[in-house]
Design a protein around this motif. Structure first.
Motif, PDB file in Angstrom:
ATOM      1  N   GLY A   1       4.032   0.361  14.589  1.00 44.62           N
ATOM      2  CA  GLY A   1       4.087  -1.020  15.048  1.00 44.62           C
ATOM      3  C   GLY A   1       4.673  -1.880  13.955  1.00 44.62           C
ATOM      4  O   GLY A   1       5.507  -1.415  13.170  1.00 44.62           O
ATOM      5  N   THR A  42      -6.466  -8.283   9.659  1.00 45.58           N
ATOM      6  CA  THR A  42      -6.296  -9.673   9.189  1.00 45.58           C
ATOM      7  C   THR A  42      -4.883 -10.214   9.380  1.00 45.58           C
ATOM      8  O   THR A  42      -4.600 -11.353   9.022  1.00 45.58           O
ATOM      9  CB  THR A  42      -6.658  -9.815   7.697  1.00 45.58           C
ATOM     10  OG1 THR A  42      -5.758  -9.013   6.932  1.00 45.58           O
ATOM     11  CG2 THR A  42      -8.087  -9.387   7.435  1.00 45.58           C
ATOM     12  N   GLY A  43      -3.997  -9.382   9.947  1.00 47.65           N
ATOM     13  CA  GLY A  43      -2.625  -9.828  10.195  1.00 47.65           C
ATOM     14  C   GLY A  43      -2.471 -10.190  11.669  1.00 47.65           C
ATOM     15  O   GLY A  43      -3.068 -11.158  12.158  1.00 47.65           O
ATOM     16  N   ALA A  85      -3.617   0.381  12.189  1.00 45.17           N
ATOM     17  CA  ALA A  85      -2.830   0.903  13.308  1.00 45.17           C
ATOM     18  C   ALA A  85      -3.248   0.253  14.623  1.00 45.17           C
ATOM     19  O   ALA A  85      -4.115  -0.618  14.652  1.00 45.17           O
ATOM     20  CB  ALA A  85      -3.040   2.413  13.376  1.00 45.17           C
ATOM     21  N   ILE A  94       0.827  -1.207   0.000  1.00 42.19           N
ATOM     22  CA  ILE A  94       0.000   0.000   0.000  1.00 42.19           C
ATOM     23  C   ILE A  94       0.866   1.265   0.000  1.00 42.19           C
ATOM     24  O   ILE A  94       0.417   2.332  -0.396  1.00 42.19           O
ATOM     25  CB  ILE A  94      -0.985  -0.022   1.201  1.00 42.19           C
ATOM     26  CG1 ILE A  94      -2.186   0.878   0.923  1.00 42.19           C
ATOM     27  CG2 ILE A  94      -0.295   0.332   2.508  1.00 42.19           C
ATOM     28  CD1 ILE A  94      -3.379   0.617   1.826  1.00 42.19           C
ATOM     29  N   PHE A 110      -2.102  -7.865   0.330  1.00 36.95           N
ATOM     30  CA  PHE A 110      -0.659  -8.101   0.314  1.00 36.95           C
ATOM     31  C   PHE A 110      -0.358  -9.597   0.311  1.00 36.95           C
ATOM     32  O   PHE A 110       0.583 -10.040  -0.304  1.00 36.95           O
ATOM     33  CB  PHE A 110      -0.057  -7.437   1.550  1.00 36.95           C
ATOM     34  CG  PHE A 110       1.425  -7.229   1.489  1.00 36.95           C
ATOM     35  CD1 PHE A 110       1.981  -6.359   0.576  1.00 36.95           C
ATOM     36  CD2 PHE A 110       2.263  -7.890   2.378  1.00 36.95           C
ATOM     37  CE1 PHE A 110       3.347  -6.156   0.530  1.00 36.95           C
ATOM     38  CE2 PHE A 110       3.623  -7.686   2.340  1.00 36.95           C
ATOM     39  CZ  PHE A 110       4.171  -6.817   1.419  1.00 36.95           C
ATOM     40  N   GLU A 111      -1.172 -10.341   1.009  1.00 32.92           N
ATOM     41  CA  GLU A 111      -0.968 -11.787   1.092  1.00 32.92           C
ATOM     42  C   GLU A 111      -2.027 -12.502   0.238  1.00 32.92           C
ATOM     43  O   GLU A 111      -3.150 -12.030   0.106  1.00 32.92           O
ATOM     44  CB  GLU A 111      -1.110 -12.270   2.534  1.00 32.92           C
ATOM     45  CG  GLU A 111      -0.093 -11.651   3.468  1.00 32.92           C
ATOM     46  CD  GLU A 111      -0.309 -12.108   4.902  1.00 32.92           C
ATOM     47  OE1 GLU A 111      -0.241 -13.334   5.141  1.00 32.92           O
ATOM     48  OE2 GLU A 111      -0.540 -11.268   5.762  1.00 32.92           O
TER      49      GLU A 111
HETATM   50  N1  AR6 Z   1       0.948  -3.169   2.136  1.00 31.67           N
HETATM   51  C1  AR6 Z   1      -0.326  -3.615   2.208  1.00 31.67           C
HETATM   52  N2  AR6 Z   1      -0.735  -4.501   3.116  1.00 31.67           N
HETATM   53  C2  AR6 Z   1       0.181  -4.977   3.975  1.00 31.67           C
HETATM   54  C3  AR6 Z   1       1.536  -4.571   3.970  1.00 31.67           C
HETATM   55  C4  AR6 Z   1       1.910  -3.620   2.991  1.00 31.67           C
HETATM   56  N3  AR6 Z   1       3.154  -3.159   2.906  1.00 31.67           N
HETATM   57  N4  AR6 Z   1       2.191  -5.219   4.954  1.00 31.67           N
HETATM   58  C5  AR6 Z   1       1.277  -6.017   5.554  1.00 31.67           C
HETATM   59  N5  AR6 Z   1       0.066  -5.876   4.960  1.00 31.67           N
HETATM   60  P1  AR6 Z   1      -1.254  -6.130  10.116  1.00 31.67           P
HETATM   61  P2  AR6 Z   1      -3.521  -5.845  11.955  1.00 31.67           P
HETATM   62  C6  AR6 Z   1      -1.222  -6.512   5.263  1.00 31.67           C
HETATM   63  O1  AR6 Z   1      -0.663  -7.200  10.933  1.00 31.67           O
HETATM   64  O2  AR6 Z   1      -3.830  -7.275  11.816  1.00 31.67           O
HETATM   65  C7  AR6 Z   1       0.694  -3.569  13.859  1.00 31.67           C
HETATM   66  O3  AR6 Z   1       1.748  -3.882  14.711  1.00 31.67           O
HETATM   67  C8  AR6 Z   1      -1.212  -7.864   5.883  1.00 31.67           C
HETATM   68  O4  AR6 Z   1      -1.028  -8.854   4.890  1.00 31.67           O
HETATM   69  O5  AR6 Z   1      -0.364  -5.091   9.568  1.00 31.67           O
HETATM   70  O6  AR6 Z   1      -4.644  -4.859  11.847  1.00 31.67           O
HETATM   71  C9  AR6 Z   1      -0.134  -2.412  14.364  1.00 31.67           C
HETATM   72  O7  AR6 Z   1       0.664  -1.431  14.990  1.00 31.67           O
HETATM   73  C10 AR6 Z   1      -2.600  -7.904   6.472  1.00 31.67           C
HETATM   74  O8  AR6 Z   1      -3.519  -8.356   5.484  1.00 31.67           O
HETATM   75  O9  AR6 Z   1      -2.414  -5.313  10.943  1.00 31.67           O
HETATM   76  C11 AR6 Z   1      -1.056  -3.075  15.326  1.00 31.67           C
HETATM   77  O10 AR6 Z   1      -0.453  -3.282  16.582  1.00 31.67           O
HETATM   78  C12 AR6 Z   1      -2.934  -6.455   6.760  1.00 31.67           C
HETATM   79  O11 AR6 Z   1      -1.881  -5.697   6.211  1.00 31.67           O
HETATM   80  C13 AR6 Z   1      -1.315  -4.417  14.691  1.00 31.67           C
HETATM   81  O12 AR6 Z   1      -0.210  -4.672  13.836  1.00 31.67           O
HETATM   82  C14 AR6 Z   1      -3.066  -6.126   8.216  1.00 31.67           C
HETATM   83  O13 AR6 Z   1      -2.063  -6.823   8.947  1.00 31.67           O
HETATM   84  C15 AR6 Z   1      -2.529  -4.365  13.805  1.00 31.67           C
HETATM   85  O14 AR6 Z   1      -2.815  -5.657  13.347  1.00 31.67           O
END
Ligand code: AR6
Length: 337
Positions: free
Chosen positions: A71, A162-163, A64, A52, A204-205
């Motif tokens: 994070g 979803t991460g 976030a 993104i 992304f995944e």
């Molecule tokens: N571009 C687009 N999507 C991405 C990228 C990227 N560069 N990198 C990862 N994703 P997550 P959450 C996707 O874990 O589950 C952080 O530490 C990834 O494949 O980033 O909401 C924050 O600070 C997944 O589908 O976020 C919070 O503490 C999506 O981003 C916590 O993680 C969300 O995964 C939030 O957890």
């Protein structure tokens, strides 16, 4: 960082149907509850596989946490690509409640604005009630769309929660897709409506690509004109609607077939060391939103020492990079590749 991806190069759902990269939902799910096909809506919504951080949309949506101070995952990728000024602005925002979002400038990113949405930790919200995770996630999408509409142009969503926060991709894609459709339809009806030109789902995944290729046809079904010749909108042939076929995987490398130019594809994959998957301790205090929209403190379900949130093992370098927050060049489901 790779070249910014302009909105004009991001395929719409309508483009993806025409190219055969999205298939109509199979007949067993194409029941009376499918919404009316709309080429206007299908031209306002996009699906892409990319980092993104490369998207030159007006706004992008970060996944976030309550602190808004950065994070791992996409949050880490966005902060490191945007630069220290983003952190400084985030410090002035006084955090953000779960289910809500706040907006900042885009700094060194190609977008103008970053909307920082705080999605639910899936299993924690699920202990409040079965519907609560979806309620909070829907609220993130709605708040982000409302904020983006004030700026106009386009918005790109990462797959919130979803991460690290463990929201199942299919359930999240359903919530996201339905809320975006509901919001776009409602916005169209209001005076001065049609405020957003495009809403992009940025995956992304591969698990998220699969979830969206399954759900988008159920939420944004194709019109007859959007299907390649000889494929009526009601047809559900073998494999139709199967997301794994809409975005096939390269059997030699087990990488998704993204139809990238070969040179770029090699540049992406070369030099990638397996990255150790971090496990994040969820210790942030969840503030939630009541049915009336009031802010209420949710019970501290994590306990005083927080909880480990487990993620399945990553399957490929893209997924490992997603977990670690490493920025990758854009990959797309796009028609040009
Ligand atoms: N571009 C687009 N999507 C991405 C990228 C990227 N560069 N990198 C990862 N994703 P997550 P959450 C996707 O874990 O589950 C952080 O530490 C990834 O494949 O980033 O909401 C924050 O600070 C997944 O589908 O976020 C919070 O503490 C999506 O981003 C916590 O993680 C969300 O995964 C939030 O957890």
């Amino acid at each position: 960082m790779s070249a910014p991806l302009l909105l004009s190069n991001i395929p719409t759902v309508s483009d993806l149907y025409k190219d055969g990269q999205l298939q109509p939902a199979p007949t067993d799910s194409a029941d009376a509850s499918l919404p009316t096909p709309s080429s206007a809506l299908n031209s306002k919504v996009s699906l892409i596989r990319a980092s993104i951080t490369t998207l030159a949309t007006t706004s992008i949506v970060n996944a976030a946490n309550n602190s808004l101070l950065g994070g791992g995952g996409v949050d880490g990728a966005i902060h490191s690509a945007a630069g220290y000024s983003l952190y400084e602005e985030c410090k002035t925002l006084d955090g953000c409640d779960t289910g809500s979002a706040k907006i900042t400038s885009g700094y060194a990113l190609p977008c103008n604005y970053i909307i920082h949405a705080v999605g639910p930790v899936y299993h924690r919200a699920g202990r409040v009630s079965a519907d609560y995770p979806a309620e909070l996630l829907r609220s993130c999408y709605k708040t982000s769309l409302d904020l983006a509409a004030e700026k106009g142009g386009s918005i790109a969503f990462s797959c919130l929660s979803t991460g690290i926060y463990g929201y199942p991709s299919g359930e999240a894609a359903e919530v996201a897709g339905k809320e975006v459709r509901r919001w776009l339809e409602e916005d169209e009806k209001r005076e001065g409506g049609g405020r957003l030109e495009r809403v992009v789902f940025c995956c992304f995944e591969m698990k998220d690509v699969r979830a969206y290729t399954e759900w988008l046809p159920k939420i944004f079904p194709p019109t007859a004109k959007e299907l390649p010749a000889g494929k009526p909108a009601t047809e559900a042939g073998p494999g139709t609607g199967q997301s794994s076929e809409a975005v096939s995987e390269d059997t030699t490398t087990n990488q998704p077939s993204l139809k990238k130019p070969k040179a770029e594809s090699e540049a992406v994959d070369e030099g990638w060391e397996p990255i150790e998957k971090p496990s994040e301790t969820i210790s942030d205090k969840t503030t939630d939103i009541s049915e009336e929209g009031e802010k209420v403190e949710a019970p501290d379900l994590a306990g005083s020492d927080g909880e480990k949130v487990e993620k399945p093992e990553p399957r490929d370098v893209l997924e490992e990079a997603a977990v670690s927050g490493k920025v990758l060049p854009a990959n797309t489901l796009g028609k040009d590749w």
